[in-house]
Scaffold this active site. Structure first.
Site, PDB file in Angstrom:
ATOM      1  N   ASN A   1       0.830  -1.285  -0.020  1.00 53.32           N
ATOM      2  CA  ASN A   1      -0.023  -0.094  -0.001  1.00 53.32           C
ATOM      3  C   ASN A   1       1.041   1.301  -0.005  1.00 53.32           C
ATOM      4  O   ASN A   1       2.082   1.236   0.529  1.00 53.32           O
ATOM      5  CB  ASN A   1      -1.053  -0.209   1.347  1.00 53.32           C
TER       6      ASN A   1
ATOM      7  N   GLU B   1      -0.967   1.278  -5.184  1.00 49.75           N
ATOM      8  CA  GLU B   1      -1.057   2.900  -5.641  1.00 49.75           C
ATOM      9  C   GLU B   1       0.124   3.106  -6.625  1.00 49.75           C
ATOM     10  O   GLU B   1      -0.160   3.985  -7.418  1.00 49.75           O
ATOM     11  CB  GLU B   1      -1.551   3.942  -4.335  1.00 49.75           C
TER      12      GLU B   1
ATOM     13  N   ASP C   1      -4.570  19.814   9.952  1.00 49.28           N
ATOM     14  CA  ASP C   1      -4.981  18.942   8.981  1.00 49.28           C
ATOM     15  C   ASP C   1      -5.762  19.883   8.135  1.00 49.28           C
ATOM     16  O   ASP C   1      -5.680  20.932   7.870  1.00 49.28           O
ATOM     17  CB  ASP C   1      -5.736  17.849   9.567  1.00 49.28           C
TER      18      ASP C   1
END
Length: 425
Positions: A134, A197, A243
């Site tokens: 991943n 990915e 964030d």
């Protein structure tokens, strides 16, 4: 394909030199976003930095080789469905030097209350049980010369971590800092579990080189920095950091990474400074979700004109969809499809095809003139949304979602809704 090659293809670049000060790089990134790409020389010995590489759609579309939303969405979705294999390089270590400490890497803080300098654009490649790989983007902040804390959200790497720790094993990872922007785009996407990915990036780039590390992880090549290590069962406080919502994320216990080796390109290593909550962050994080919304909405309402995850919704929690409806109910079907395609979506607004979702004033005008709240509003209660939502009902993002049909009622006289225009001379 390297980050340096990608930056060289951009037209509007401005150069900066030290001293930068503690928040100097962050201030330049904020000032320049959506306008030009800043290149920071001498951020450390053997290091330079860059930011706002794909902070606008024209930049992203240039890298994708696309000239429209539809072409860009189609290329990304096709790559997600049909990734290609990587081209592994066997002789690569001579191109790198090793450094002893994470503190040798010129990380920065971006906002005044952030806990420490950290990496915001690191592609973390994990090797999980069953040979699953991943690649995803995670905050990575040093808490020692060879220790860091990593923020894991409940997605694929988190799942791999939980399975591995339960089996009594640590997760081998590579953290690649300073990679081609399409590698970042692929890593920010969420294909089904088991789809690698980096294979998506290989499809987008027409091929991607990679290297195998001693711990069993792999890394895209050439990355400016490759950090090799293991996610351990140990935990430490992570945060506060900013964030995508532009507020300080709360402090929480997160996994600790034990670093084994740190590789840095011997030639000038170009680092990617990604401003949290900035336009580049929003576009990277939201573009694949926008593409999925576009695909899902088109399947129920063919007359879709444009889809936008809005800047006010920080490219994540608010969507505006312009469409040409053939029957009443089309707009609501489109909104429901959008919620299904992007579970973190909190507010979805449907407008007519003459309203541009990129224009917030036009969207507000549609709300003011075409919304009838008695039949245009609906609430979906107690459904999981975004963990980034500060007013979510719990840490899993439980929330209430709002759909807004701000399209013209088909049973009303269309003349009443025609936008007045001044003819050209």
């Amino acid at each position: 394909m390297s980050l340096s090659n990608a930056v060289a293809s951009l037209s509007e670049i401005r150069f900066y030199d030290p001293p930068y000060g503690e928040f100097g790089i962050a201030r330049v990134l904020k000032e320049s976003e959506g306008r030009w790409t800043p290149l920071f020389r001498g951020v450390g010995k053997g290091f330079s930095g860059v930011g706002n590489v794909i902070d606008t759609r024209p930049k992203l579309y240039r890298f994708l080789g696309a000239s429209s939303d539809e072409e860009a969405y189609s290329k990304l979705l096709s790559a997600l469905e049909s990734p290609t294999s990587l081209d592994f390089v066997s002789t690569w270590q001579d191109l790198y030097r090793e450094v002893d400490s994470l503190y040798d890497l010129p990380m920065v803080r971006y906002y005044e209350r952030e806990a420490r300098p950290y990496i915001t654009s690191g592609v973390v490649v994990g090797a999980g049980p069953g040979g699953v790989y991943n690649a995803s983007i995670h905050r990575f902040s040093p808490i020692g010369a060879r220790k860091a804390v990593i923020r894991l959200v409940p997605r694929h790497l988190y799942h791999m971590y939980k399975m591995s720790i339960k089996q009594g094993r640590e997760v081998p990872i590579a953290v690649a800092w300073g990679v081609h922007p399409l590698v970042l785009l692929a890593a920010a996407s969420s294909p089904p579990y088991g789809v690698f990915e980096l294979g998506v990036a290989a499809r987008l780039l027409g091929g991607l080189k990679a290297v195998s590390l001693e711990n069993g992880a792999v890394a895209p090549f050439p990355a400016s920095v490759i950090i090799e290590g293991f996610i351990t069962a140990e935990q430490a406080e992570e945060g506060p950091f900013v964030d995508i919502v532009g507020v300080y994320d709360r402090v929480r216990l997160q996994p600790v990474v034990r670093v084994e080796r740190i590789y840095v390109l011997r030639s000038e290593a170009l680092l990617h400074y990604l401003l949290p909550a900035g336009l580049e962050h929003q576009l990277l994080m939201g573009f694949e979700r926008e593409a999925r919304i576009w695909k899902a909405v088109r399947s129920v309402v063919p007359g879709v004109k444009k889809v936008r995850l809005t800047r006010g919704g920080f490219g994540w929690m608010v969507a505006v969809i312009s469409l040409e409806k053939a029957a009443e109910g089309d707009a609501k079907n489109a909104l429901l499809a959008a919620f299904a395609a992007h579970p973190s979506l909190k507010i979805a607004i449907a407008v007519d095809g003459d309203v541009d979702p990129d224009d917030p004033v036009a969207v507000e005008w549609a709300l003011a003139t075409r919304l009838r709240a008695d039949r245009g509003l609906f609430v979906i209660p107690y459904v999981r949304g975004s963990t980034l939502d500060p007013v979510a009902l719990n840490e899993e993002g439980l929330t209430h979602k709002i759909g807004i049909d701000a399209t013209r009622p088909l049973d009303a006289d269309p003349v009443l809704f025609e936008r007045a225009r001044i003819p050209e001379t």
